[in-house]
Design a protein around this motif. Structure first.
Motif: not given
Length: 234
Positions: A124-126, A150-154
């Motif tokens: 989603t954050a992409a 969130a930190l790991a994903a973005a």
């Protein structure tokens, strides 16, 4: 640096004085930044980041990773989850934020699903320049889980907001985690939008049943009377 006093403590009845200054930070979002705000529960995004969202001129979308149904210990949870999601959509409308459909997991159990949440957030954050998420040490296990995911994903794109931190955490505890609480000046219109959005969460700001205290104490909201963010120095 703007000196400010903020009360806080692990026992709201005997609150510890925040006699250390809360620093004022510069605006963290570029004017046209695409912003995704992530909440563990409906109301996190409003309490913790509502003024920032309302004041932003660019695109703002939101996802929430549980329905917040675990406020009740019994079989009314499904109805409460529907109510809280309806409140979430209504609150976002005051902030100028678009709700997005996304996977959700059981309220109170998000720590068991961090890997799945991270994967969903990464996809989603992409499409976004900035991800607003609960601070990874905000004192609720679901907030911690979402903050870590969130930190790991973005990586490099997360701005952390506090929810329960000003209520349950002292400046010393914050410093021990290598973090600082900072304030952000926002226009009066953003504060009005925040107030209207908070009011939509009747299930949280009013007693769910006679004789119960509200889930979100008035004192917590009083300690969020300006936009606060958490800056990690570690």
């Amino acid at each position: 640096m703007r000196p400010r006093v903020l009360t806080g403590g692990t026992d709201p009845g005997t609150a510890v004085l925040w006699d250390e200054p809360v620093l004022t930070t510069s605006w963290p979002l570029a004017r046209d930044a695409r912003v995704l705000v992530v909440g563990a529960h409906p109301d996190d995004e409003t309490i913790g980041a509502g003024r920032l969202l309302a004041a932003h001129h660019g695109r703002c979308d939101a996802v929430v990773l549980s329905a917040g149904e675990a406020c009740l210990p019994d079989g009314d949870r499904r109805d409460l989850g529907h109510q809280r999601l309806a409140e979430w959509r209504a609150a976002l409308s005051h902030l100028g934020v678009r709700p997005l459909e996304a996977p959700r997991w059981p309220d109170g159990e998000l720590a068991a699903y961090v890997a799945e949440i991270e994967e969903a957030l990464r996809e989603t954050a992409a499409d976004y320049d900035v991800v607003l998420a609960p601070w990874r040490h905000d004192p609720h296990p679901d907030h911690e889980a979402v903050g870590r995911a969130a930190l790991a994903a973005a990586p490099g794109r997360v701005v952390a907001y506090p929810v329960w931190t000003p209520f349950w955490t002292t400046p010393t505890q914050l410093g021990e985690r290598g973090a600082r609480l900072v304030g952000l000046r926002t226009p009066a219109s953003a504060h009005r939008a925040w107030t209207a959005a908070v009011a939509e969460y009747a299930s949280q700001t009013r007693p769910l049943r006679p004789g119960w205290a509200p889930i979100v104490p008035a004192e917590l909201l009083r300690r969020q009377q300006e936009q606060l963010l958490v800056v990690d120095d570690a």
